[in-house]
Design an enzyme around this catalytic site. Structure first.
Site, mmCIF file in Angstrom:
data_model
loop_
_atom_site.group_PDB
_atom_site.id
_atom_site.type_symbol
_atom_site.label_atom_id
_atom_site.label_comp_id
_atom_site.label_asym_id
_atom_site.label_seq_id
_atom_site.Cartn_x
_atom_site.Cartn_y
_atom_site.Cartn_z
ATOM 1 N N ASP A 151 1.716 -1.320 11.523
ATOM 2 C CA ASP A 151 1.365 -2.399 12.100
ATOM 3 C C ASP A 151 2.640 -3.510 12.032
ATOM 4 O OD1 ASP A 151 1.899 -2.608 9.436
ATOM 5 O OD2 ASP A 151 0.004 -3.747 9.034
ATOM 6 N N GLY A 200 0.883 -1.282 -0.006
ATOM 7 C CA GLY A 200 -0.009 0.046 0.117
ATOM 8 C C GLY A 200 0.879 1.252 0.221
ATOM 9 N N THR A 231 4.160 2.431 5.731
ATOM 10 C CA THR A 231 2.623 1.892 5.563
ATOM 11 C C THR A 231 1.786 2.967 6.580
ATOM 12 O OG1 THR A 231 1.182 0.318 6.450
ATOM 13 C CG2 THR A 231 3.536 0.070 7.231
ATOM 14 N N ASP A 265 5.013 -5.435 5.703
ATOM 15 C CA ASP A 265 5.308 -6.812 6.328
ATOM 16 C C ASP A 265 5.276 -7.665 4.922
ATOM 17 O OD1 ASP A 265 5.392 -8.757 8.128
ATOM 18 O OD2 ASP A 265 3.083 -9.477 7.533
ATOM 19 N N ASP A 313 -0.664 2.062 8.392
ATOM 20 C CA ASP A 313 -1.060 1.271 9.451
ATOM 21 C C ASP A 313 -0.258 1.265 10.912
ATOM 22 O OD1 ASP A 313 -3.413 1.033 8.084
ATOM 23 O OD2 ASP A 313 -2.674 -1.055 7.194
ATOM 24 N N ARG A 349 -7.052 -2.771 9.750
ATOM 25 C CA ARG A 349 -7.592 -4.031 9.781
ATOM 26 C C ARG A 349 -7.347 -4.913 11.125
ATOM 27 N NH1 ARG A 349 -6.563 -5.244 4.194
ATOM 28 N NH2 ARG A 349 -8.380 -4.122 3.054
ATOM 29 N N ARG A 397 0.517 -4.613 -6.241
ATOM 30 C CA ARG A 397 0.639 -6.078 -5.657
ATOM 31 C C ARG A 397 1.103 -7.146 -6.493
ATOM 32 N NH1 ARG A 397 -1.002 -4.376 -0.338
ATOM 33 N NH2 ARG A 397 -2.564 -2.624 -0.545
HETATM 34 P P1 ADP Z 1 2.548 -4.590 2.464
HETATM 35 O O1 ADP Z 1 4.318 -4.825 2.023
HETATM 36 O O2 ADP Z 1 2.175 -3.105 2.553
HETATM 37 O O3 ADP Z 1 2.333 -5.725 3.721
HETATM 38 P P2 ADP Z 1 1.468 -6.672 0.923
HETATM 39 O O4 ADP Z 1 1.124 -7.640 1.766
HETATM 40 O O5 ADP Z 1 0.240 -6.361 -0.460
HETATM 41 O O6 ADP Z 1 1.879 -5.211 1.239
HETATM 42 O O7 ADP Z 1 2.851 -7.025 0.063
HETATM 43 C C1 ADP Z 1 3.420 -6.468 -0.989
HETATM 44 C C2 ADP Z 1 4.125 -7.365 -1.893
HETATM 45 O O8 ADP Z 1 4.985 -8.054 -1.281
HETATM 46 C C3 ADP Z 1 3.218 -8.364 -2.596
HETATM 47 O O9 ADP Z 1 2.465 -7.805 -3.440
HETATM 48 C C4 ADP Z 1 4.012 -9.599 -3.092
HETATM 49 O O10 ADP Z 1 4.647 -9.189 -4.087
HETATM 50 C C5 ADP Z 1 5.027 -9.359 -1.870
HETATM 51 N N1 ADP Z 1 5.019 -10.452 -0.801
HETATM 52 C C6 ADP Z 1 3.755 -10.374 0.195
HETATM 53 N N2 ADP Z 1 3.828 -11.848 0.869
HETATM 54 C C7 ADP Z 1 5.020 -12.463 0.552
HETATM 55 C C8 ADP Z 1 5.744 -13.774 0.727
HETATM 56 N N3 ADP Z 1 5.076 -14.500 1.604
HETATM 57 N N4 ADP Z 1 6.682 -14.174 -0.161
HETATM 58 C C9 ADP Z 1 7.290 -13.272 -1.029
HETATM 59 N N5 ADP Z 1 6.703 -12.144 -1.416
HETATM 60 C C10 ADP Z 1 5.703 -11.617 -0.930
#
Ligand code: ADP
Length: 320
Positions: free
Chosen positions: A130, A11, A126, A103, A128, A172, A72
């Site tokens: 979090d 995000g 981020t 995360d 949040d 969330r 994403r």
């Molecule tokens: P944030 O980084 O804000 O938590 P997301 O959870 O959407 O946002 O994660 C961002 C991107 O990181 C995802 O679109 C994906 O490309 C990558 N990602 C998320 N989880 C994993 C994972 N377990 N292993 C590898 N890449 C991941």
């Protein structure tokens, strides 16, 4: 290390541009070549990589969002996509990567590092807040300030009409935006996923305060703490006082970053490049007690975020 790259992922958050700027300018100051990857891991897999110069980040420090864009990329969990990303970096001769995100972004960073030996530094970006290992993330302070702006506008109208307002904000799993905005905005009720609440008690307290002459009340709801319409309908029915719902939505993601977020962005961006230059292992960067800290990515996912119950209690006491 001679050549590094930066990307934003997950995000978007206000301050990401200021952070890219810090990475770019620190790199250039140390005679490193710096590249920008567009659209996070999605762009990295496709090799959407361009050289950045000092002017690429001119007039960026005050802008919300991310000029490198974010996306994403669910397939990044697969080794094949990670290999494509590693190959793209190697095709450009890039040895180190700075990722700005949350995360999920850090999980991707850990995979790139563990599976392909790429040095990756993670900067928390981020709204949040979090992530457990760091006190604050880039974007959180601005988001809270934006919610505060909404609270004052809502108070004007709620007060004029003797109404209760329920404002839903993002969060969330983490109620920090609701908590901090609630304390700073003087909200009477803060509903977060971390702490159970009793709607009958809230309705009865609103009714009592109305009888004492306090005719408007502000409830702040973190999105993960319940259904806004159901809560509003229940409190309205039990208290007999009109409850108006506002969902603040994506407005809280945008906007010019606050001083706090810009300063974190500068400190984190500088640190990330410094670590890469020192050939450090891959690390996540954060802030604790106003000191920039680093932790291995393993610890990021293991750490459990402690909700600030003391601040929550203060919010309750001050709302009487
Ligand atoms: P944030 O980084 O804000 O938590 P997301 O959870 O959407 O946002 O994660 C961002 C991107 O990181 C995802 O679109 C994906 O490309 C990558 N990602 C998320 N989880 C994993 C994972 N377990 N292993 C590898 N890449 C991941």
């Amino acid at each position: 290390m001679k050549r590094i790259a930066v990307l934003t992922s997950g995000g978007d958050a206000p301050g990401m541009n200021a952070c890219i700027r810090a990475v770019v300018r620190t790199a250039l100051n140390n005679n490193l070549d710096i590249y920008g990857v567009e659209r996070g891991y999605a762009g990295l897999v496709k090799g959407e990589i361009t050289r950045l110069g000092s002017r690429s980040v001119s007039d960026m420090i005050h802008k919300g969002g991310t000029f490198l864009k974010t996306a994403r990329c669910p397939e990044f969990k697969d080794l094949e996509a990670q290999k494509q990303a590693a190959d793209a970096l190697s095709a450009f001769g890039i040895e180190g990567l700075v990722v700005i995100g949350g995360d999920g972004t850090f999980r991707g960073a850990k995979d790139l590092s563990d599976n392909f030996g790429i040095k990756v530094m993670g900067i928390p970006g981020t709204i949040d807040n979090d992530l457990a290992y760091t006190d604050y993330t880039v974007g959180f302070d601005t988001a809270v300030n934006t919610v505060l702006w909404a609270i004052s506008n809502l108070r004007d109208t709620m007060h004029s009409h003797d109404r209760v307002c329920l404002l839903e904000v993002m969060g969330r799993h983490c109620g920090d935006i609701a908590l901090y905005a609630g304390v700073a905005g003087g909200a009477e009720y803060v509903l977060v996923p971390e702490i159970p609440y009793d709607l009958d008690e809230i309705a009865s307290s609103i009714k009592k305060s109305y009888m004492r002459g306090k005719t408007s009340n502000m409830m702040i709801l973190a999105e993960g703490a319940g259904n806004r319409d159901e809560i509003a309908a229940y409190v309205q029915e039990k208290s007999g006082i009109n409850v108006k719902v506002t969902n603040f939505g994506y407005i809280q993601r945008g906007g010019s970053p606050s001083m706090v977020d810009r300063v974190y962005a500068a400190r984190f961006g500088y640190k990330a490049v410094e670590l890469l230059m020192n050939d450090s292992e891959s690390l996540a960067i954060g802030i604790k007690d106003n000191k920039v800290i680093t932790v291995p990515f393993d610890e990021v996912s293991k750490a459990h975020k402690n909700f600030d119950k003391k601040l929550y209690n203060i919010a309750q006491i001050l709302s009487l």
